[in-house]
Structure formats: C-alpha cells, structure tokens
Design an enzyme around this catalytic site. Structure first.
Site, short mmCIF file in Angstrom:
data_model
loop_
_atom_site.label_atom_id
_atom_site.label_comp_id
_atom_site.label_asym_id
_atom_site.label_seq_id
_atom_site.Cartn_x
_atom_site.Cartn_y
_atom_site.Cartn_z
CB THR A 20 -73.91 10.60 56.20
OG1 THR A 20 -74.87 9.70 57.36
CG2 THR A 20 -73.23 11.73 57.45
CG HIS A 51 -54.54 15.16 60.25
ND1 HIS A 51 -54.76 16.96 59.70
CD2 HIS A 51 -54.59 16.10 61.67
CE1 HIS A 51 -53.95 17.97 60.27
NE2 HIS A 51 -53.94 17.42 61.77
#
Length: 416
Positions: A334, A387
């Site tokens: 993006t 994560h």
C-alpha cells in the site's frame, strides 16, 4: 412469465444490495440487457436478463438486500405490456394500476429533469408519498442528483430544523461530546455495503491477529536516477510509464522468497506456505480502499507489472473490477505516499500475514560518512506482520532486504 434471479456471484458472496434498477416496469427487455446493479462486499455486479419481453414487476427496491437465488424481477414475453386474461378477477387490476402509475411517474421524472426540478426514482416517490416527505428536502449522494428509495428511507424530517436552528434556541446545559447537539448541524450518511465490510474486516484483523509493525527508511536516489535515465526508452518499449511500484513489487517478491513465512497464512493450527506470489496492490476507489491482485508477479518483468497495476487501478476507479481481480493475494503493498503520508502503520489484509507500507519521498539530510552530509530523497517504509507466526528477526530481515534491493535497483535483475 420468466423470473430474473440473483446468480451465483462468488464462493464467498451470498447476498448483495440493490444499488440501482437499470430498467423500470413497462420497459421492453431484450435478452442480455442489463437489468439491475447489485452492490456486493467487494464489487458492483450488473445482472442481465436471460429472457426477452416486458419488465412487469420489481420484487425489491433500491437499497434492499437480496440473496443468491432469489427472484428479483418478473419479465413477461411479448412486445408490449401484457394483456390481462378474460377470466382475471377484478382484484388483479391493482398491479396494472400501479404499473401505469409508475410509468406516469417516469414521464413526470423526465419532465421534471428538463424543468430543473427534483429527480427521483419511482420507488423513492412512492415511499415519499407514504411517509409524507417533500422530495425537495431529501439530500442524496447520487452524482446526478437523483433521489433514491434509500435516501428517502434514511431521511430525517427534523433534519432541516437541525441544519437551520432557531435563533432563540440555546442549550440550557453542556452536553457530553458523544451526544448529538440538536442545535448543531449534522449530516447522516448511510454506509455502503462495501464500507461496512471494510470496517468489519479491519476490526476483525485487529482483534484476531497479533499485529506488530517495524520501520526502516530507503534512500531513493539510485531508483530515481535509473528511472530518469530509462523512462523514455521504457515507455517506448512497453507503452506504459515506469513507476516505483514495479521496483517495490520486484523487491517484495525477492524478500518473500528469503522469508517465506511472510507469504503464508494461518488455517486453524496449520501454517500454509504459499509457493506462488500474487501481490495485492491497494488502490483508493470512490467507495473505499480495494486491493486488486497482480498474479504471478515473480514471473513478470517490470513492463508487465506496470501494465497490470495501471489496468487494475483504472478498473478500480471506474468501479469495473471483477471478483477474480480481488480474490486471493499472498501479500499486499500500500502506498500512502501518493496522498502525502510521511509515516503510518498499515493494517493487515487478512488472511495475509504481511503488508508493506510505502510513504512520501522527502528530501532529508543524510550522513554519507563521518564528515559528509547530503540531502537525499528518503522514504520511510513500514512492515506490519502477524507476530503469531513471524518473529521480529524475520520481519526486520525482510524489510532490510527490501531496502537493500531498492537502494541498488540493478541487483533486482539478478534475483531469481
């Protein structure tokens, strides 16, 4: 009599919203004519008629939700409005009366358009009559100024009073910031189905993923110099401009090959490692952000990637994206820099586990060595990652590899 039904749209889409009827009762229909535009979670889809005849009945109004397989309109065979059988009882005259009324309203609408009056769909006029609402007071988001049924249904008759408070109306006590003040102008805008979906998915990602972001900065000097030297030749050979997105797409693919967990997704208690590289490119469309996908980016050259990105961006801005353009995707890029963003934290595009954010190129003083400083075109880049399966070491390594390749763009030619 033939029924027009909502066809299968995509595996993950089971319903849509009637955005706009392209034909009205009484219209002659040919096989293959577009009848209605449906707004789905991802794209707008135009439904065609499989039959020729006369459109005699609309089962739903604009703004209504319809499901796959439901009948939304009726088409009668013939060249004109269907005649009633001799044995038809008197109670069957009502639909014909309503049909004539709607046809009259269509004519009235055309006349009003030429006279500069309020333009509204027949469904909106009918709803306005039932609610006793003056159509001239109803705001609409339609670019042509056409008032639709959903505009009428969401209109608050007290809105004008809110927009033009009486001079003597003074609040007697301060109000909490989350309570609307009736003496302050407000505007209520109904969220489109796509905007609702975007909102829900962004919240879902934040609630379900252990999202973390790491940052770095890239010296864009060499890429800009290479682009300046080669842009004319590139355009001559590829008929498309050489931008920065192809460099970053190539760099991302190379970095993903070294850090495969960023090109994966979580399914239950399994990690699905994807051996292909379909890169999503976020594009700002009129109704919200969409992420069309450049397929097999690892197998394409710079010219092919730039052409794909340009084509997808044009389709997105023209609301012409097909479902296949949006499905899949293994990683997303993006670019908030086109809007002037200097630094941001991109949100994951689930179920993907990684997204790269590009930002504005800005001249900043950079230490060349212990004694020398130069102003260099610098860009902050950000990697948001899940994560749960990606550790900090892998994330930092990925971002450092992207930085290394962009700062030495010729090295991209040697990446497998």
């Amino acid at each position: 009599m033939a029924e027009i039904k909502v066809p299968e749209l995509a595996e993950s889409i089971t319903e849509g919203t009637v955005a706009q009827w392209l034909k009205q009762p009484g219209d002659k229909i040919e096989k293959g004519d577009y009848i209605v535009e449906l707004e789905t979670d991802k794209v707008n889809v135009e439904i065609i008629s499989e039959h020729s005849g006369v459109l005699t009945e609309l089962k739903y109004q604009e703004g209504d939700t319809v499901k796959v397989g439901e009948t939304i309109a009726i088409v009668s065979e013939g060249q004109g409005a269907p005649s009633q059988p001799a044995e038809t009882p008197k109670v069957e005259e009502t639909p014909a009366v309503e049909l004539r009324q709607e046809k009259i309203e269509v004519v009235q609408e055309q006349q009003e358009e030429t006279k500069g009056r309020t333009i509204a769909s027949p469904a909106a006029r009918k709803l306005a009559r039932e609610k006793g609402i003056d159509l001239t007071q109803v705001p609409t988001a339609d670019p042509l100024g056409r008032v639709r049924a959903q505009d009428v249904s969401s209109f608050n008759p007290e809105q004008k009073k809110v927009e033009q408070p009486a001079a003597t109306s003074v609040p007697t006590a301060p109000k909490a910031s989350n309570v609307e003040d009736p003496n302050k102008p407000v505007e209520r805008i109904r969220m489109s189905r796509r905007r609702q979906t975007i909102a829900n998915r962004l919240v879902e990602v934040q609630q379900s993923a252990a999202m973390l972001t790491t940052f770095n900065e890239v010296d864009m000097t060499n890429v800009m110099n290479l682009r300046k030297r080669r842009k004319d030749k590139f355009f001559e050979e590829n008929d498309v401009k050489l931008g920065f997105m192809s460099f970053f797409t190539k760099a991302v693919v190379a970095a993903l090959k070294r850090n495969p967990l960023l090109n994966a997704e979580i399914q239950g208690d399994e990690i699905v490692l994807k051996k292909f590289y379909d890169i999503g490119i976020a594009v700002s469309a009129p109704e919200g952000l969409v992420v069309p996908v450049v397929r097999d980016a690892d197998r394409k050259n710079f010219g092919e990637i730039e052409k794909d990105i340009l084509e997808l961006a044009e389709k997105a801005r023209g609301n012409k994206l097909a479902l296949k353009d949006l499905q899949g995707g293994t990683f997303t890029i993006t670019n908030g820099g086109v809007f002037g963003s200097l630094l941001s934290t991109p949100i994951l595009n689930g179920p993907q586990v990684g997204i790269l954010g590009m930002h504005k190129i800005q001249l900043r003083p950079v230490a060349i060595d212990a004694e020398k400083m130069e102003n260099r075109p610098m860009m902050y880049i950000a990697l948001s990652y899940d994560h749960r399966i990606i550790d900090g070491k892998e994330a930092v390594t990925f971002l450092a590899r992207v930085k290394e390749l962009i700062e030495d763009p010729e090295s991209l030619l040697f990446e497998a």
